[in-house]
Enzyme design. Structure first.
Site, short mmCIF file in Angstrom:
data_model
loop_
_atom_site.label_atom_id
_atom_site.label_comp_id
_atom_site.label_asym_id
_atom_site.label_seq_id
_atom_site.Cartn_x
_atom_site.Cartn_y
_atom_site.Cartn_z
N GLU A 1 0.85 -1.20 0.00
CA GLU A 1 0.00 0.00 0.00
C GLU A 1 0.89 1.26 0.00
OE1 GLU A 1 -1.72 0.69 3.89
OE2 GLU A 1 -3.48 1.69 3.04
N LYS B 1 -9.33 1.77 -2.25
CA LYS B 1 -9.58 1.25 -0.89
C LYS B 1 -10.93 1.69 -0.35
CE LYS B 1 -7.15 1.07 3.60
NZ LYS B 1 -5.92 1.51 4.30
N CYS C 1 -4.79 -3.08 2.64
CA CYS C 1 -4.56 -3.04 4.09
C CYS C 1 -5.78 -3.36 4.93
CB CYS C 1 -3.95 -1.70 4.50
SG CYS C 1 -3.26 -1.80 6.17
N1 CDV Z 1 -3.20 1.26 6.51
C1 CDV Z 1 -4.14 0.64 7.24
O1 CDV Z 1 -5.25 0.43 6.79
N2 CDV Z 1 -3.79 0.28 8.51
C2 CDV Z 1 -4.72 -0.33 9.44
C3 CDV Z 1 -4.34 -0.01 10.85
C4 CDV Z 1 -4.60 1.40 11.18
C5 CDV Z 1 -5.09 -0.89 11.84
C6 CDV Z 1 -4.76 -1.84 9.28
O2 CDV Z 1 -5.87 -2.38 9.21
O3 CDV Z 1 -3.72 -2.49 9.28
#
Ligand code: CDV
Length: 312
Positions: free
Chosen positions: A46, A123, A168
């Site tokens: 990401e 996202k 993510c």
């Molecule tokens: N970049 C992200 O989406 N990070 C989130 C953190 C903040 C929990 C994740 O789900 O890994």
């Protein structure tokens, strides 16, 4: 057998002052390693062109926009696209996208082996908060700098397989995998930046965070009979540690390859797309076994409403 040799290109930290050209040189070095390792497809994390800038509170929109890409490829990333085409390796990479209409997304793209963009995902599950939060140990301002993706969870035909992308926090949501599972996805590509500690719970450290990450991608893979390639940005960025945890997971939910460092590292595995067939035809044959008449709440209600009408 439909084998795709995948390289999960984990990145070590990118400091705030590191220019894109230096980062792209690191991405190209990993791509050269991937060529030597026989990879067909390389997946980067990401927001892989910059530091994880949502940890910084900014009020000046010009300062914010400097972290975004107005086109892809662009002057900074063209060397990566050129080298990928030269090697005949497909790419998936995440970056901050600023559209011509002025919209801001946390985006990931997919190319074919000729370097043509064949897929885009924006996202959908944006974690964090929109305003400076003095209660947190550090900021996570994705809700300030991005809007939720507007493309759904598309699946693309590429290299003889059905491929989808997540970014993510999306990996923690079963609905995200199932949306792609229902389109027959065989290979899910995702990158992440996960801080090593929870900014709101100092007791939740790297081991628990790694466990949650593995648990999420292993469940998503197994329950949809798909490969999942989950790629970290790791190490300490300007004093802020990011958890490693790059893994490649097979359609049984088994981790078949894992990163070992917190630095730039290529994790390679030959992924047979036909390994998805058994699960999709048996225990997760959705057409035979799903009971959508009992799932209406999932797409009509966001938060919790208890049977007595109270909400949490
Ligand atoms: N970049 C992200 O989406 N990070 C989130 C953190 C903040 C929990 C994740 O789900 O890994």
């Amino acid at each position: 057998m439909r084998e795709i040799v995948v390289g999960a290109a984990q990145l070590g930290p990118i400091q705030r002052a590191e220019p894109r050209a230096a980062v792209v040189a690191r991405l190209v070095a990993l791509l050269d390693q991937a060529k030597a390792a026989g990879c067909d497809l390389v997946v980067y994390p990401e927001l892989c062109l910059t530091t994880f800038f949502p940890r910084w509170f900014m009020e000046d929109q010009a300062e914010v926009d400097a972290w975004f890409e107005r086109e892809m490829p662009n002057a900074a990333t063209q060397p990566l696209f050129d080298r990928a085409r030269e090697h005949g390796i497909a790419l998936s990479l995440g970056y901050a996208e600023l559209t011509p209409e002025g919209r801001h997304f946390n985006t990931q793209i997919l190319t074919d082996r000729a370097g043509r963009i064949v897929g885009k995902y924006r996202k959908i599950h944006l974690p964090g908060h929109p305003e400076f939060d003095p209660e947190r140990a550090f900021q996570h301002l994705e809700k300030r700098y991005f809007e939720p993706g507007d493309l759904g969870f598309p699946v693309f035909r590429n290299m003889g397989a059905w491929m989808g992308m997540l970014i993510c926090n999306d990996r923690r949501w079963p609905e995200a995998y199932r949306e792609m599972g229902l389109q027959g996805v065989e290979l899910v590509l995702l990158g992440f930046n996960t801080p090593s500690v929870n900014s709101q719970n100092a007791g939740e450290g790297p081991e628990m965070r790694r466990f949650h990450s593995d648990l999420s991608v292993q469940a998503g893979a197994y329950q949809n009979a798909t490969w999942v390639v989950s790629v970290a940005k790791a190490g300490v960025e300007d004093g802020h540690p990011l958890n490693a945890g790059t893994v490649i997971v097979d359609p049984n939910g088994v981790i078949v390859a894992r990163g070992e460092t917190e630095a730039d590292e290529l994790v390679v595995h030959p992924c047979d797309m036909d390994a998805t067939v058994f699960g999709k035809a048996t225990i997760f044959d959705f057409k035979r076994h799903r009971r959508i008449e009992h799932y209406t709440r999932i797409a009509s209600q966001t938060g919790v409403i208890r049977p007595d009408g109270t909400e949490r």
